[in-house]
Scaffold this active site. Structure first.
Site, PDB file in Angstrom:
ATOM      1  N   THR A 124     -31.706   4.666  11.218  1.00  0.00           N
ATOM      2  CA  THR A 124     -32.287   4.643  12.558  1.00  0.00           C
ATOM      3  C   THR A 124     -32.646   6.048  13.027  1.00  0.00           C
ATOM      4  O   THR A 124     -32.034   7.036  12.577  1.00  0.00           O
ATOM      5  CB  THR A 124     -31.261   4.019  13.542  1.00  0.00           C
ATOM      6  OG1 THR A 124     -31.697   4.280  14.880  1.00  0.00           O
ATOM      7  CG2 THR A 124     -29.873   4.629  13.377  1.00  0.00           C
ATOM      8  N   ASP A 125     -33.590   6.131  13.959  1.00  0.00           N
ATOM      9  CA  ASP A 125     -33.942   7.442  14.532  1.00  0.00           C
ATOM     10  C   ASP A 125     -32.776   8.022  15.332  1.00  0.00           C
ATOM     11  O   ASP A 125     -32.745   9.221  15.605  1.00  0.00           O
ATOM     12  CB  ASP A 125     -35.199   7.342  15.410  1.00  0.00           C
ATOM     13  CG  ASP A 125     -35.061   6.406  16.603  1.00  0.00           C
ATOM     14  OD1 ASP A 125     -34.018   5.739  16.748  1.00  0.00           O
ATOM     15  OD2 ASP A 125     -36.019   6.342  17.402  1.00  0.00           O
ATOM     16  N   GLU A 126     -31.801   7.169  15.691  1.00  0.00           N
ATOM     17  CA  GLU A 126     -30.685   7.669  16.519  1.00  0.00           C
ATOM     18  C   GLU A 126     -29.846   8.714  15.801  1.00  0.00           C
ATOM     19  O   GLU A 126     -29.081   9.440  16.442  1.00  0.00           O
ATOM     20  CB  GLU A 126     -29.783   6.517  16.976  1.00  0.00           C
ATOM     21  CG  GLU A 126     -30.465   5.627  17.965  1.00  0.00           C
ATOM     22  CD  GLU A 126     -29.499   4.924  18.914  1.00  0.00           C
ATOM     23  OE1 GLU A 126     -28.361   5.373  19.065  1.00  0.00           O
ATOM     24  OE2 GLU A 126     -29.932   3.929  19.514  1.00  0.00           O
ATOM     25  N   TYR A 151     -22.148   4.721  17.542  1.00  0.00           N
ATOM     26  CA  TYR A 151     -23.040   3.940  16.669  1.00  0.00           C
ATOM     27  C   TYR A 151     -23.879   4.881  15.816  1.00  0.00           C
ATOM     28  O   TYR A 151     -23.945   4.762  14.584  1.00  0.00           O
ATOM     29  CB  TYR A 151     -23.942   3.024  17.502  1.00  0.00           C
ATOM     30  CG  TYR A 151     -25.182   2.570  16.757  1.00  0.00           C
ATOM     31  CD1 TYR A 151     -25.100   1.627  15.731  1.00  0.00           C
ATOM     32  CD2 TYR A 151     -26.451   3.104  17.070  1.00  0.00           C
ATOM     33  CE1 TYR A 151     -26.246   1.232  15.035  1.00  0.00           C
ATOM     34  CE2 TYR A 151     -27.583   2.709  16.387  1.00  0.00           C
ATOM     35  CZ  TYR A 151     -27.480   1.771  15.368  1.00  0.00           C
ATOM     36  OH  TYR A 151     -28.605   1.382  14.669  1.00  0.00           O
ATOM     37  N   LYS A 155     -24.042   5.533  11.682  1.00  0.00           N
ATOM     38  CA  LYS A 155     -25.254   5.422  10.862  1.00  0.00           C
ATOM     39  C   LYS A 155     -25.538   6.755  10.152  1.00  0.00           C
ATOM     40  O   LYS A 155     -25.958   6.770   8.998  1.00  0.00           O
ATOM     41  CB  LYS A 155     -26.457   5.015  11.722  1.00  0.00           C
ATOM     42  CG  LYS A 155     -26.372   3.629  12.331  1.00  0.00           C
ATOM     43  CD  LYS A 155     -26.381   2.489  11.316  1.00  0.00           C
ATOM     44  CE  LYS A 155     -27.709   2.300  10.638  1.00  0.00           C
ATOM     45  NZ  LYS A 155     -27.714   1.069   9.777  1.00  0.00           N
TER      46      LYS A 155
END
Ligand code: NAD
Ligand code: TDX
Length: 338
Positions: A124-126, A151, A155
């Site tokens: 994810t971009d997060e 979260y 990741k």
């Protein structure tokens, strides 16, 4: 081609991928634990297909995962399985660390023994953290990983483990990092389906903080198409950002949906901010555009209308998602008016 082993294929993005893959006549084995967000109804239309097998179980269950590799000749693994909601990770991180990091490690250890062709880690971009303001340069694949919530950290941990397996074992891994998805079958705890569901019920809609945080939205079917281009032509050991260059402030998206649905803005309720709330996400998708010739096809406004229509047509599906435990979690967290 041999079988594609998909994990988390009963969730929002995984089910879109599985549906698409089965229609392409690819052979799919789908392993999903069916947590609150995993729902076999998401796959009703393909469950009887000959090229599709569903197995209920945990990616952390080594015996089960190994038995799947023994039984089926698997050439590709696509790992969607994850705890995926930021607010839940703020309430407790154990499940995130277990599935998102440990689970990824277990999958890779077993996949390594069976000489697969490629392992696609759905990231994810997060993992990049946030951009400070509207002027900051968007994230490229070379941007530093700097996750800000549990979260995102889980990741990012998985990404680092995947990168280490590639370097250490020449494990045939690729990482994709997509921006915020929306579309049918998204669990209505996430912002867009939550807006639509609560607006349909004429309930107030919580907007965190000042509502000026920015997210970069992509229609789920575009994300899935990008994943197929990575599976077909992506280079082992590489990272690919996926995005539609579609950054919007939360308040603007909320007002836009209310307008399309013909609902009053008085439904908007400013609530306390999410802890550590990332300010802005923005993905630079130049690499996948140049190297894999990938371009998102959906126009945002049309995809939003299609999504709203899907929730109207499937309101029962959304109501079933909002079971007792979810309502308790939600009310405890945000003290929302029902
Ligand atoms: P989701 O929560 O809708 O689906 C996750 C699925 O994984 C569920 O079906 C769940 O039952 C399954 N699962 C959870 N733990 C498992 C376990 N231990 N073993 C087997 N299955 C398990 O999430 P989503 O939005 O579809 O996200 C899918 C993937 O895409 C995640 O890895 C997420 O990090 C990533 N991602 C999501 C977005 C987004 O905007 N939603 C954006 C970029 C990347
Ligand atoms: O009720 C809400 N009110 C609100 O203002 C909710 C649920 C969210 N928000 C805000 C917070 C964010 O700025 O809307 C924005 C989007 O929130 P989420 O839908 O929770 O998504 P986000 O936190 O951006 O994370 C998502 O994108 C990256 C997915 O949940 C992740 O799985 C993905 O990796």
């Amino acid at each position: 081609m041999d079988n594609i082993f998909v994990t988390g294929g009963a969730g929002f993005i995984g089910s879109s991928f599985v549906r698409n893959a089965v229609k392409r006549d690819l052979k799919i084995i789908n392993l999903d634990i069916l947590n609150y967000a995993g729902n076999l109804k998401n796959l009703n239309d393909i469950e009887d297909k000959k090229n599709y097998v569903f197995i209920k179980g945990d990616i952390c269950d080594e015996g089960l995962v190994e038995s799947i590799f023994k039984k089926y000749k698997i050439s590709i693994v696509v790992n969607f399985a994850a705890e995926s909601h930021v607010d839940r990770s703020i309430m407790g991180s154990n499940g995130f660390i277990k599935t998102n990091i440990l689970g990824t490690g277990i999958l890779m250890d077993i996949a390594r023994k069976y000489n697969i062709d490629r392992f696609l880690q759905i990231s994810t971009d997060e993992v990049y953290g946030d951009l400070e303001n509207e002027l900051a340069e968007r994230f490229t694949e070379k941007s530093q990983i700097y996750p800000s919530n549990p979260y995102a950290a889980s990741k990012a941990g998985a990404d680092m483990l995947v990168g280490s397996y590639y370097r250490t074992h020449k494990f045939p891994a690729i990482i994709s990092r997509c921006s915020n998805n929306f579309g049918p079958y998204q669990f209505p705890e996430k912002f867009i389906p939550l807006i639509i569901y609560r607006a349909l019920k004429n309930k107030s809609i919580p907007l965190y903080g000042d509502g000026l945080n920015i997210r970069d939205w992509i229609f789920v079917e575009d994300h899935v198409e990008a994943l197929f281009s990575i599976i077909e032509n992506g280079k082992i050991g590489e990272i690919y950002n996926i995005g539609s260059e579609n950054e919007i402030r939360n308040i603007d998206i909320l007002k836009m949906i209310l307008k399309i649905m013909n609902k009053n803005e008085s439904l908007i309720e400013y609530v306390k901010d999410r802890k550590g709330h990332d300010r802005r996400y923005g993905i630079d998708p130049s690499k996948i555009r140049k190297e894999l010739n990938f371009e998102s096809k959906h126009i945002f406004e049309i995809a939003i209308e299609k999504t709203i229509q899907w929730y109207k047509d499937n309101i029962k599906w959304a109501e079933e998602c909002i079971d007792g435990s979810y309502r308790d979690y939600y009310n405890n967290n945000y003290k929302m008016k029902e």
